[in-house]
Design an enzyme around this catalytic site. Structure first.
Site, short mmCIF file in Angstrom:
data_model
loop_
_atom_site.label_atom_id
_atom_site.label_comp_id
_atom_site.label_asym_id
_atom_site.label_seq_id
_atom_site.Cartn_x
_atom_site.Cartn_y
_atom_site.Cartn_z
N ARG A 92 26.82 -75.43 -26.40
CA ARG A 92 26.61 -76.88 -26.46
C ARG A 92 27.95 -77.60 -26.44
O ARG A 92 29.00 -77.02 -26.75
CB ARG A 92 25.82 -77.26 -27.71
CG ARG A 92 26.53 -76.99 -29.01
CD ARG A 92 25.74 -77.53 -30.20
NE ARG A 92 26.26 -76.99 -31.45
CZ ARG A 92 26.08 -77.55 -32.63
NH1 ARG A 92 25.39 -78.67 -32.73
NH2 ARG A 92 26.58 -77.01 -33.74
N GLY A 130 23.96 -65.87 -28.12
CA GLY A 130 23.75 -67.08 -27.30
C GLY A 130 22.74 -68.00 -27.97
O GLY A 130 21.70 -67.57 -28.47
N ASP A 159 27.81 -67.96 -40.04
CA ASP A 159 27.47 -68.88 -41.13
C ASP A 159 27.79 -68.24 -42.48
O ASP A 159 28.30 -68.88 -43.40
CB ASP A 159 25.97 -69.23 -41.06
CG ASP A 159 25.57 -69.66 -39.66
OD1 ASP A 159 25.89 -70.78 -39.27
OD2 ASP A 159 24.95 -68.84 -38.95
N ARG A 162 31.45 -68.31 -43.01
CA ARG A 162 31.89 -69.67 -43.33
C ARG A 162 31.59 -69.98 -44.80
O ARG A 162 32.42 -70.58 -45.51
CB ARG A 162 31.14 -70.67 -42.43
CG ARG A 162 31.61 -70.62 -40.99
CD ARG A 162 30.66 -71.37 -40.06
NE ARG A 162 31.22 -71.48 -38.72
CZ ARG A 162 30.54 -71.79 -37.63
NH1 ARG A 162 29.23 -72.02 -37.71
NH2 ARG A 162 31.14 -71.88 -36.46
N HIS A 187 19.95 -70.43 -37.31
CA HIS A 187 21.37 -70.75 -37.06
C HIS A 187 21.40 -72.16 -36.47
O HIS A 187 21.57 -72.36 -35.27
CB HIS A 187 21.97 -69.72 -36.10
CG HIS A 187 23.38 -70.08 -35.67
ND1 HIS A 187 24.43 -70.18 -36.56
CD2 HIS A 187 23.90 -70.39 -34.45
CE1 HIS A 187 25.51 -70.53 -35.91
NE2 HIS A 187 25.22 -70.67 -34.64
P1 NAD Z 1 31.10 -69.48 -22.44
O1 NAD Z 1 30.54 -70.60 -21.62
O2 NAD Z 1 32.57 -69.37 -22.60
O3 NAD Z 1 30.59 -68.10 -21.84
C1 NAD Z 1 29.25 -67.87 -21.56
C2 NAD Z 1 29.22 -66.94 -20.38
O4 NAD Z 1 27.87 -66.55 -20.18
C3 NAD Z 1 29.70 -67.59 -19.07
O5 NAD Z 1 30.77 -66.82 -18.54
C4 NAD Z 1 28.47 -67.57 -18.19
O6 NAD Z 1 28.78 -67.33 -16.81
C5 NAD Z 1 27.71 -66.39 -18.79
N1 NAD Z 1 26.28 -66.37 -18.46
C6 NAD Z 1 25.44 -67.41 -18.31
N2 NAD Z 1 24.22 -66.98 -17.96
C7 NAD Z 1 24.27 -65.64 -17.92
C8 NAD Z 1 23.34 -64.61 -17.60
N3 NAD Z 1 22.11 -64.90 -17.23
N4 NAD Z 1 23.76 -63.33 -17.64
C9 NAD Z 1 25.03 -63.03 -17.98
N5 NAD Z 1 25.98 -63.95 -18.28
C10 NAD Z 1 25.59 -65.24 -18.24
O7 NAD Z 1 30.36 -69.54 -23.85
P2 NAD Z 1 30.79 -68.85 -25.21
O8 NAD Z 1 31.67 -69.78 -25.95
O9 NAD Z 1 31.25 -67.47 -24.96
O10 NAD Z 1 29.39 -68.87 -25.99
C11 NAD Z 1 28.31 -68.09 -25.57
C12 NAD Z 1 27.06 -68.47 -26.36
O11 NAD Z 1 27.23 -68.13 -27.74
C13 NAD Z 1 26.73 -69.97 -26.34
O12 NAD Z 1 25.33 -70.13 -26.22
C14 NAD Z 1 27.19 -70.43 -27.73
O13 NAD Z 1 26.52 -71.60 -28.14
C15 NAD Z 1 26.81 -69.24 -28.55
N6 NAD Z 1 27.44 -69.11 -29.86
C16 NAD Z 1 26.67 -68.64 -30.88
C17 NAD Z 1 27.22 -68.47 -32.14
C18 NAD Z 1 26.39 -67.98 -33.30
O14 NAD Z 1 26.88 -68.02 -34.44
N7 NAD Z 1 25.17 -67.48 -33.11
C19 NAD Z 1 28.57 -68.79 -32.35
C20 NAD Z 1 29.33 -69.25 -31.27
C21 NAD Z 1 28.75 -69.43 -30.03
C1 LMR Z 2 28.76 -72.12 -34.02
O1 LMR Z 2 28.07 -72.13 -35.04
O2 LMR Z 2 29.99 -72.31 -34.04
C2 LMR Z 2 28.11 -71.89 -32.68
O3 LMR Z 2 26.73 -71.75 -32.83
C3 LMR Z 2 28.48 -72.90 -31.67
C4 LMR Z 2 27.76 -74.21 -31.91
O4 LMR Z 2 27.18 -74.73 -30.95
O5 LMR Z 2 27.79 -74.71 -33.03
#
Ligand code: NAD
Ligand code: LMR
Length: 327
Positions: A92, A130, A159, A162, A187
């Protein structure tokens, strides 16, 4: 050296992956005697960039790295996978909630759930990062009916970390002195970071910090931390997310220390009155490659209300993606 572990990573050209891969090949996941075979999945447009990352992996001359497969096909990436990090999804931006990502990202997890069902090891452990992670994990596991739902978890370790850090700072103590923090629920901002059971060097954390700080500062700060990082950094958390992913997977394949637990979002079995059939974060202990939800914790009225509010949000999210569940 043991047989290599097959580790699949989706979104492998993304920012979390970049912070994770080099720690994996340094032995931080399964120790410095365990070699790894990496299977890196990306969308076709990102494959050229991923080749650059593969060059850097090679340039580490890491003794644990057995081989690297780069692919845009989930069935290639997940074949005989032991451990899977599902990072690939849109993050996001400022002003968005994580659930705003649901419609765009949900398809990814139904497709990948089906591929895992077909080709992954039956003992595979799949960690969904993701966003929105809980409901994406639900979509994946519902599309993998031949795998146990216990093969799937969503990440709430960030979380949890944190919350640990914030409490330790407030108490002026080391993080290692804090035990039994719990993250309940989604989350998302509805999560309930709970100090009711937490201790600091054996003393009640709540007695140390007081209810006003707990309710008025600690809870909203943990709930909003992801958005705060985005606001300040301009991008969502990456290194701390990779650190948490590593930590959650390491706990899952290892064991929690006696007297403590970690937080992990898993398919609810109805524990603590939480609706079954949603992926909900509970405090869990781990041992022998499996997890158990912490049992018989006393839950007060305030906590119960917060826990149910997050469950209600997850039920709403589930209703938005039910069309992606096979009948
Ligand atoms: P990013 O945009 O840097 O990387 C995401 C990658 O996924 C991109 O390279 C994109 O090409 C690839 N992608 C998209 N669709 C795909 C598919 N179908 N198959 C394979 N690869 C695909 O993003 P990021 O910062 O690495 O974050 C990734 C995800 O993790 C986001 O959804 C983010 O919100 C989430 N996230 C979750 C947490 C958590 O605590 N659960 C924490 C941080 C980020
Ligand atoms: C986080 O908690 O840092 C991730 O889920 C990224 C976000 O969108 O908050």
């Amino acid at each position: 050296m043991q047989q290599p572990l097959n580790v699949a990573i989706t979104g492998a050209a993304g920012q979390i992956s970049y912070a994770l891969l080099f720690r994996l090949i340094a032995g931080e996941l399964a120790g410095n005697q365990q070699s790894l075979s990496l299977r890196l999945l990306e969308v076709p447009e990102a494959l050229p960039m991923l080749e650059g990352v593969v060059m850097e992996l090679a340039d580490c001359a890491a003794p644990l790295l057995r081989d690297v497969v780069v692919t845009a096909d989930p069935e290639v990436a997940f074949r005989d996978a032991d451990l899977v990090f599902l990072l690939g999804a849109r993050p996001r931006g400022p002003g968005m909630e994580r659930r705003d990502l649901l419609q765009g990202n949900a398809e990814i997890f139904s497709r990948q759930g089906r591929a895992l069902n077909e080709v992954a090891r039956r003992s595979v452990k799949v960690l969904v990062v993701g966003n929105p992670a809980n409901t994406n994990a639900l979509i994946a596991l519902r599309n993998a009916p031949e795998l146990s739902p216990r093969n799937f978890s969503a990440m709430t370790r960030l979380d949890h970390n944190r919350a640990l850090s914030l409490l330790a700072a407030q108490c002026g103590c080391e993080v290692g002195e804090v035990k039994r923090i719990a993250i309940w629920g989604n989350h998302s901002t509805s999560q309930f970071p709970d100090l009711s059971h937490a201790t600091v060097s054996g003393r009640s954390a709540l007695a140390l910090v007081g209810d006003d700080w707990f309710r008025g500062s600690f809870i909203p700060t943990v709930q909003q931390r992801g958005a705060s990082v985005i606001q300040v950094r301009g991008k969502s958390s990456a290194a701390s997310a990779a650190n948490a992913a590593l930590g959650q997977m390491r706990s899952w394949i290892g064991a929690t220390p006696g007297g403590d637990w970690v937080s992990m979002a898993v398919l609810s079995d109805g524990s603590y009155g939480i609706a079954e059939g949603i992926v909900y974060s509970f405090p869990v202990t781990t041992a022998g490659g499996d997890f158990q939800i912490a049992r018989d914790l006393p839950i007060g009225d305030f906590a119960r209300e917060r826990m149910q509010a997050s469950a209600a949000e997850l039920l709403e999210e589930r209703a938005m993606v039910e069309h992606l569940f096979p009948v």
